[in-house]
Design a protein around this motif. Sequence first.
Motif, mmCIF file in Angstrom:
data_model
loop_
_atom_site.group_PDB
_atom_site.id
_atom_site.type_symbol
_atom_site.label_atom_id
_atom_site.label_comp_id
_atom_site.label_asym_id
_atom_site.label_seq_id
_atom_site.Cartn_x
_atom_site.Cartn_y
_atom_site.Cartn_z
ATOM 1 N N PRO A 220 34.901 26.680 -7.680
ATOM 2 C CA PRO A 220 35.842 25.559 -7.777
ATOM 3 C C PRO A 220 34.866 24.279 -7.391
ATOM 4 N N PRO A 221 35.659 23.167 -7.763
ATOM 5 C CA PRO A 221 34.636 21.929 -7.463
ATOM 6 C C PRO A 221 34.716 21.749 -6.087
ATOM 7 N N PRO A 222 33.670 21.387 -5.229
ATOM 8 C CA PRO A 222 33.625 21.351 -3.899
ATOM 9 C C PRO A 222 33.983 19.808 -3.567
ATOM 10 N N MET A 223 34.344 19.617 -2.135
ATOM 11 C CA MET A 223 34.204 18.192 -1.877
ATOM 12 C C MET A 223 32.907 17.909 -1.406
ATOM 13 N N SER A 224 32.317 16.728 -1.482
ATOM 14 C CA SER A 224 30.937 16.222 -0.888
ATOM 15 C C SER A 224 30.895 15.228 0.193
ATOM 16 N N GLN A 225 29.715 15.453 0.985
ATOM 17 C CA GLN A 225 29.377 14.697 2.210
ATOM 18 C C GLN A 225 30.688 14.774 3.051
ATOM 19 N N VAL A 226 31.287 15.764 3.770
ATOM 20 C CA VAL A 226 32.246 15.800 4.406
ATOM 21 C C VAL A 226 31.659 15.817 6.037
ATOM 22 N N ALA A 227 32.431 15.206 6.732
ATOM 23 C CA ALA A 227 31.765 15.110 8.386
ATOM 24 C C ALA A 227 32.822 16.048 8.861
ATOM 25 N N ILE A 228 32.004 17.093 9.659
ATOM 26 C CA ILE A 228 32.627 18.083 10.360
ATOM 27 C C ILE A 228 32.572 17.865 11.912
ATOM 28 N N HIS A 229 33.886 17.692 12.517
ATOM 29 C CA HIS A 229 34.066 17.575 14.098
ATOM 30 C C HIS A 229 34.632 18.673 14.617
ATOM 31 N N ARG A 230 34.193 18.756 16.132
ATOM 32 C CA ARG A 230 34.708 19.839 16.967
ATOM 33 C C ARG A 230 36.368 19.517 17.264
ATOM 34 N N LEU A 231 36.903 20.390 17.672
ATOM 35 C CA LEU A 231 38.450 20.234 17.815
ATOM 36 C C LEU A 231 38.614 18.972 19.040
ATOM 37 N N ARG A 316 31.344 36.696 0.437
ATOM 38 C CA ARG A 316 31.533 38.191 1.221
ATOM 39 C C ARG A 316 31.824 38.020 2.756
ATOM 40 N N ARG A 317 30.899 36.905 3.463
ATOM 41 C CA ARG A 317 31.186 36.591 4.593
ATOM 42 C C ARG A 317 32.395 35.747 5.371
ATOM 43 N N ALA A 318 32.711 34.981 4.274
ATOM 44 C CA ALA A 318 33.533 33.725 4.687
ATOM 45 C C ALA A 318 35.000 34.197 4.572
ATOM 46 N N ASP A 319 35.726 33.540 5.443
ATOM 47 C CA ASP A 319 37.161 33.498 5.662
ATOM 48 C C ASP A 319 37.745 32.180 6.027
ATOM 49 N N ALA A 320 38.333 31.523 5.364
ATOM 50 C CA ALA A 320 38.953 30.058 5.433
ATOM 51 C C ALA A 320 39.778 30.316 6.633
ATOM 52 N N ALA A 321 40.526 31.280 6.981
ATOM 53 C CA ALA A 321 41.606 31.430 7.794
ATOM 54 C C ALA A 321 41.046 31.307 9.161
ATOM 55 N N ARG A 322 39.747 31.780 9.392
ATOM 56 C CA ARG A 322 39.133 31.846 10.723
ATOM 57 C C ARG A 322 38.498 30.363 11.187
ATOM 58 N N VAL A 323 38.573 29.384 10.232
ATOM 59 C CA VAL A 323 37.751 28.154 10.563
ATOM 60 C C VAL A 323 38.655 27.247 11.413
ATOM 61 N N ARG A 324 37.847 26.857 12.446
ATOM 62 C CA ARG A 324 38.684 25.937 13.444
ATOM 63 C C ARG A 324 37.848 24.545 13.694
ATOM 64 N N CYS A 325 38.076 23.446 13.085
ATOM 65 C CA CYS A 325 37.613 22.381 13.279
ATOM 66 C C CYS A 325 38.377 21.245 12.761
ATOM 67 N N LEU A 326 37.804 20.059 12.707
ATOM 68 C CA LEU A 326 38.400 18.801 12.321
ATOM 69 C C LEU A 326 37.266 18.053 11.230
ATOM 70 N N TRP A 327 37.754 17.190 10.340
ATOM 71 C CA TRP A 327 36.926 16.667 9.083
ATOM 72 C C TRP A 327 37.502 15.477 8.569
ATOM 73 N N ARG A 328 36.667 14.980 8.037
ATOM 74 C CA ARG A 328 37.004 13.338 7.399
ATOM 75 C C ARG A 328 35.847 13.168 6.351
ATOM 76 N N GLN A 329 36.100 12.451 5.470
ATOM 77 C CA GLN A 329 35.049 12.328 4.218
ATOM 78 C C GLN A 329 34.736 10.763 4.592
ATOM 79 N N GLY A 330 35.443 9.862 4.564
ATOM 80 C CA GLY A 330 35.063 8.276 4.775
ATOM 81 C C GLY A 330 34.911 8.212 6.336
ATOM 82 N N GLN A 331 34.057 7.103 6.606
ATOM 83 C CA GLN A 331 33.391 6.769 7.673
ATOM 84 C C GLN A 331 35.008 6.177 8.694
#
Length: 365
Positions: A220-231, A316-331
């Motif tokens: 699938p097409p991915p998102m680009s330049q995504v900022a990842i933040h802690r909870l 094989r290692r990934a599981d989206a259900a386990r992800v815990r974070c915040l995100w945004r694309q634009g500043q």
Amino acid sequence: MRTTPEATWLTLPQPFLAREAHALGLTSTAIAGAVRRGQLVVPAPQVYAVSAAWSALSPAAAHLGLARAGQVSVAGSVISHATAALLHGLPQPWGPMGSSVCLTARETTRTAATDDWRRVLDGALPPDDVAGVDGVCVTTVARTVVDCLRTLRLRDGLAIADAAVGRGMVTVEELQAVRRRQRRWPGIRTADLGIVLTEGRRESWLESASVATAVALGWPPPMSQVAIHRLDGSFVGRVDLLWGGLGIVGEADGRSKYLGSFDEQWDADRAATFMLRERDRERELESMGLVVARWGTAELRDGGAGLDAVLVRARRRADAARVRCLWRQGQGDELRDWRDLSGGPRVAAHLLPRSRHPGRRNPTW
């Protein structure tokens, strides 16, 4: 026999056509004599350049010099396609730069041979599609991008499109307007896919080419330049690509990504600090449940077999259900919960290449 001084030849464009020399009163005999003496070289039939000046040019400058001569040599033609992209300062296709310059002519009876230095294409050229750059006629940025999307590999066309949009040289809406005028032109289906995938966030040829290659492989097409933040809202890092539905972070690790981090004061200590920071960042991303996949330019060879293998291992290692974070694309965007991740651009099913892996493509992508 009188010898024409080199300074006289240098008053001409480099390279120049025989007829341009004739216009200055320089005869065919003078040209032939200068070639015999090694004063002039012959980059293409009826095209000449001062030996020292020609050898000093970079491959890109030499290609653009030939493009000017080509445009002058074919009446009614304009520089177009990948050559126009180079003239506009946009990325070039992967691999050595070919010597064949690209021209579009409204009317021509000439067919370019495979060993010719001019590739002359027929095509409608409305005035709005033609501009002047450095004294030569060239297709506009919008027309150039769409022509490249139609005729180049998707990875190279998308890199050109992303760069043009990212630098503010053109908008996606302007690309769509050109595409509407090219209905039923060769390669228009590839251009449609490229325009859907185009965005201005990607920062390198490798990032754009990786998206195109992954999509061609059925990812699938991915998102680009995504900022990842802690909870708690604190910033962890900005990732090149993100497959939100899979929980995979993609890092396109070209040489320029790392060399660009160092100036002339580069030393081993600074390099080590940079690498350790990258390692710690990756560990933290993985501690949030994300899986980090890394690749370089070599993984895009052979149709992207290496990239495909990297992504298969990550999945094989990934599981989206386990992800815990915040995100945004634009500043200035608000931080959003991982569960609000909508994924990359949506592409109509009829535009997507047939997957090498039946059943991989999710109908909702």
